[in-house]
Each structure stands twice: as structure tokens, then as C-alpha cells.
Design a protein around this motif. Structure first.
Motif, PDB file in Angstrom:
ATOM      1  N   MET A 212       0.821  -1.193   0.000  1.00 46.60           N
ATOM      2  CA  MET A 212       0.000   0.000   0.000  1.00 46.60           C
ATOM      3  C   MET A 212       0.864   1.256   0.000  1.00 46.60           C
ATOM      4  SD  MET A 212      -3.067   0.890  -0.168  1.00 46.60           S
ATOM      5  CE  MET A 212      -4.558   1.385   0.547  1.00 46.60           C
ATOM      6  N   GLU A 213       1.982   1.214   0.733  1.00 47.97           N
ATOM      7  CA  GLU A 213       2.862   2.377   0.781  1.00 47.97           C
ATOM      8  C   GLU A 213       3.488   2.675  -0.573  1.00 47.97           C
ATOM      9  OE1 GLU A 213       2.865   0.100   3.209  1.00 47.97           O
ATOM     10  OE2 GLU A 213       2.284   1.260   4.964  1.00 47.97           O
ATOM     11  N   VAL A 214       3.724   1.627  -1.369  1.00 47.61           N
ATOM     12  CA  VAL A 214       4.309   1.831  -2.700  1.00 47.61           C
ATOM     13  C   VAL A 214       3.332   2.618  -3.581  1.00 47.61           C
ATOM     14  CG1 VAL A 214       5.126   0.667  -4.783  1.00 47.61           C
ATOM     15  CG2 VAL A 214       5.736  -0.229  -2.535  1.00 47.61           C
ATOM     16  N   LEU A 215       2.064   2.283  -3.505  1.00 49.10           N
ATOM     17  CA  LEU A 215       1.057   3.009  -4.281  1.00 49.10           C
ATOM     18  C   LEU A 215       1.014   4.478  -3.878  1.00 49.10           C
ATOM     19  CD1 LEU A 215      -1.395   3.042  -6.225  1.00 49.10           C
ATOM     20  CD2 LEU A 215      -2.796   2.532  -4.224  1.00 49.10           C
ATOM     21  N   TRP A 216       1.017   4.740  -2.574  1.00 54.66           N
ATOM     22  CA  TRP A 216       0.974   6.127  -2.108  1.00 54.66           C
ATOM     23  C   TRP A 216       2.252   6.867  -2.455  1.00 54.66           C
ATOM     24  CZ3 TRP A 216      -3.351   8.268  -1.638  1.00 54.66           C
ATOM     25  CH2 TRP A 216      -4.466   7.563  -1.179  1.00 54.66           C
ATOM     26  N   SER A 217       3.374   6.178  -2.489  1.00 49.76           N
ATOM     27  CA  SER A 217       4.620   6.809  -2.906  1.00 49.76           C
ATOM     28  C   SER A 217       4.556   7.223  -4.370  1.00 49.76           C
ATOM     29  CB  SER A 217       5.796   5.857  -2.687  1.00 49.76           C
ATOM     30  OG  SER A 217       5.922   5.548  -1.326  1.00 49.76           O
ATOM     31  N   LEU A 218       3.945   6.395  -5.191  1.00 51.33           N
ATOM     32  CA  LEU A 218       3.765   6.755  -6.602  1.00 51.33           C
ATOM     33  C   LEU A 218       2.820   7.954  -6.746  1.00 51.33           C
ATOM     34  CD1 LEU A 218       3.497   3.223  -8.239  1.00 51.33           C
ATOM     35  CD2 LEU A 218       5.398   4.844  -8.395  1.00 51.33           C
ATOM     36  N   VAL A 219       1.779   7.991  -5.928  1.00 50.54           N
ATOM     37  CA  VAL A 219       0.854   9.127  -5.957  1.00 50.54           C
ATOM     38  C   VAL A 219       1.584  10.413  -5.561  1.00 50.54           C
ATOM     39  CG1 VAL A 219      -1.195  10.112  -4.858  1.00 50.54           C
ATOM     40  CG2 VAL A 219      -1.205   7.735  -5.593  1.00 50.54           C
ATOM     41  N   VAL A 220       2.436  10.327  -4.545  1.00 53.40           N
ATOM     42  CA  VAL A 220       3.227  11.493  -4.123  1.00 53.40           C
ATOM     43  C   VAL A 220       4.127  11.948  -5.269  1.00 53.40           C
ATOM     44  CG1 VAL A 220       5.102  12.226  -2.602  1.00 53.40           C
ATOM     45  CG2 VAL A 220       3.150  11.012  -1.663  1.00 53.40           C
ATOM     46  N   GLY A 221       4.760  11.001  -5.951  1.00 49.13           N
ATOM     47  CA  GLY A 221       5.623  11.337  -7.080  1.00 49.13           C
ATOM     48  C   GLY A 221       4.867  12.037  -8.197  1.00 49.13           C
TER      49      GLY A 221
ATOM     50  N   ALA B 165       1.445  17.003  -1.517  1.00 52.51           N
ATOM     51  CA  ALA B 165       2.289  15.827  -1.739  1.00 52.51           C
ATOM     52  C   ALA B 165       3.217  15.597  -0.545  1.00 52.51           C
ATOM     53  CB  ALA B 165       3.102  15.996  -3.020  1.00 52.51           C
ATOM     54  N   ILE B 166       3.757  16.664   0.002  1.00 49.78           N
ATOM     55  CA  ILE B 166       4.638  16.525   1.162  1.00 49.78           C
ATOM     56  C   ILE B 166       3.852  16.012   2.362  1.00 49.78           C
ATOM     57  CG2 ILE B 166       6.020  17.832   2.817  1.00 49.78           C
ATOM     58  CD1 ILE B 166       6.885  19.588   0.434  1.00 49.78           C
ATOM     59  N   ASN B 167       2.641  16.533   2.559  1.00 48.92           N
ATOM     60  CA  ASN B 167       1.798  16.043   3.652  1.00 48.92           C
ATOM     61  C   ASN B 167       1.490  14.562   3.482  1.00 48.92           C
ATOM     62  OD1 ASN B 167       1.708  18.516   4.895  1.00 48.92           O
ATOM     63  ND2 ASN B 167      -0.254  19.090   4.010  1.00 48.92           N
ATOM     64  N   LEU B 168       1.190  14.157   2.271  1.00 48.01           N
ATOM     65  CA  LEU B 168       0.890  12.750   2.007  1.00 48.01           C
ATOM     66  C   LEU B 168       2.119  11.874   2.221  1.00 48.01           C
ATOM     67  CD1 LEU B 168      -1.358  10.862   1.135  1.00 48.01           C
ATOM     68  CD2 LEU B 168      -0.693  11.269  -1.229  1.00 48.01           C
ATOM     69  N   ALA B 169       3.294  12.376   1.853  1.00 50.82           N
ATOM     70  CA  ALA B 169       4.528  11.615   2.070  1.00 50.82           C
ATOM     71  C   ALA B 169       4.806  11.432   3.562  1.00 50.82           C
ATOM     72  CB  ALA B 169       5.703  12.321   1.395  1.00 50.82           C
ATOM     73  N   ILE B 170       4.607  12.487   4.343  1.00 51.44           N
ATOM     74  CA  ILE B 170       4.808  12.381   5.797  1.00 51.44           C
ATOM     75  C   ILE B 170       3.797  11.405   6.397  1.00 51.44           C
ATOM     76  CG2 ILE B 170       4.688  13.634   7.985  1.00 51.44           C
ATOM     77  CD1 ILE B 170       5.722  16.082   6.464  1.00 51.44           C
ATOM     78  N   PHE B 171       2.557  11.483   5.927  1.00 49.64           N
ATOM     79  CA  PHE B 171       1.515  10.580   6.426  1.00 49.64           C
ATOM     80  C   PHE B 171       1.854   9.128   6.094  1.00 49.64           C
ATOM     81  CE2 PHE B 171      -2.790   8.682   6.126  1.00 49.64           C
ATOM     82  CZ  PHE B 171      -3.169   8.882   7.439  1.00 49.64           C
ATOM     83  N   THR B 172       2.341   8.894   4.892  1.00 49.24           N
ATOM     84  CA  THR B 172       2.709   7.534   4.477  1.00 49.24           C
ATOM     85  C   THR B 172       3.907   7.031   5.285  1.00 49.24           C
ATOM     86  OG1 THR B 172       1.917   8.007   2.251  1.00 49.24           O
ATOM     87  CG2 THR B 172       3.335   6.112   2.499  1.00 49.24           C
ATOM     88  N   ALA B 173       4.851   7.909   5.592  1.00 47.60           N
ATOM     89  CA  ALA B 173       6.024   7.503   6.365  1.00 47.60           C
ATOM     90  C   ALA B 173       5.652   7.085   7.790  1.00 47.60           C
ATOM     91  CB  ALA B 173       7.042   8.641   6.411  1.00 47.60           C
ATOM     92  N   GLY B 174       4.532   7.597   8.301  1.00 49.28           N
ATOM     93  CA  GLY B 174       4.088   7.247   9.647  1.00 49.28           C
ATOM     94  C   GLY B 174       3.315   5.947   9.705  1.00 49.28           C
ATOM     95  N   ARG B 175       3.292   5.191   8.655  1.00 50.53           N
ATOM     96  CA  ARG B 175       2.592   3.908   8.502  1.00 50.53           C
ATOM     97  C   ARG B 175       1.090   4.094   8.343  1.00 50.53           C
ATOM     98  NH1 ARG B 175       3.922   0.981  13.348  1.00 50.53           N
ATOM     99  NH2 ARG B 175       5.790   2.151  13.712  1.00 50.53           N
ATOM    100  N   LEU B 176       0.539   3.308   7.453  1.00 50.90           N
ATOM    101  CA  LEU B 176      -0.896   3.321   7.201  1.00 50.90           C
ATOM    102  C   LEU B 176      -1.505   2.059   7.794  1.00 50.90           C
ATOM    103  CD1 LEU B 176      -0.751   4.399   3.447  1.00 50.90           C
ATOM    104  CD2 LEU B 176      -1.170   5.854   5.424  1.00 50.90           C
TER     105      LEU B 176
END
Length: 117
Positions: free
Chosen positions: A1-10, A38-49
């Protein structure tokens, strides 16, 4: 799931940079907002989903349950959203004032208008 959100951030960052390279000031502002999101989403993803395991501490415990999301990035994002909204309003007021003064929202036309004065 984190990979998908990382692509969305990109994708958000790529679109935001593209918009910030435009000559129109409003598109620059849209790009800034998109990069901020995008930065907010990256920080959110880094905190685990962990949608099924909220970061709550049980009564009598000193730590959240194993595998729970980190609540610190969530608190940082809430603060960043408020600051981002303030930045958006400030930038919109600057854009409005520049538009009133120069009669255009195009960067080149604003520059030409300032050189004429």
C-alpha cells in the motif's frame, strides 16, 4: 500500500513542479498547493498506514498496540494543513494585489509593467 501512495506522491510532485514552471501566477500557486499536499501525504505515508489499528493507547498501557501507526506524523500534518491554508490565503491576497496593480496575472506582463513605471 505504501508503494502506491509513494507513486501518488511522485505524480503530485511532478504535476506541481510542472505547474510552478508556468508563466501564469495562479498556476504557480496551484503548483505550490499541490506540492504542499504531496509533502503532507509523504509524511503521512512515512508514519505507517494502519486503517484497522488506530494509534490509541489502551488504559493502563504506556505504548500503542503493536503495529499501530505513529501519531506524531498525523499531528504534524494537521499543523501543516493550517499553515498551508494561511499561506494560500496570503498568496491569494498578494496575487489579487499584483493583478490590481499590473492588470495581468502573467509573470512577463507584470515584469514589463514594472519596467514601464
Amino acid at each position: 500500500m505504501e508503494v502506491l501512495w509513494s507513486l501518488v506522491v511522485g505524480v503530485f510532485v511532478a504535476i506541481g513542479v510542472y505547474l510552478m514552471l508556468e508563466r501564469h501566477v495562479l498556476r504557480l500557486l496551484y503548483g505550490l498547493i499541490l506540492i504542499s499536499s504531496a509533502i503532507n501525504l509523504a509524511i503521512f505515508t512515512a508514519g505507517r498506514l494502519t486503517p484497522g489499528n488506530p494509534p490509541l493507547i489502551e488504559l493502563g498501557s504506556s505504548l500503542p498496540a503493536e503495529g499501530a501507526a505513529n501519531p506524531l506524523p498525523q499531528a504534524l500534518i494537521l499543523t501543516a494543513i493550517v499553515i498551508g491554508f494561511g499561506l494560500l490565503i496570503f498568496a491569494l491576497m498578494l496575487l489579487y494585489r499584483a493583478n490590481v496593480e499590473t492588470g495581468s496575472a502573467d509573470v512577463d506582463e507584470m515584469k514589463a509593467s514594472e519596467e514601464d513605471k
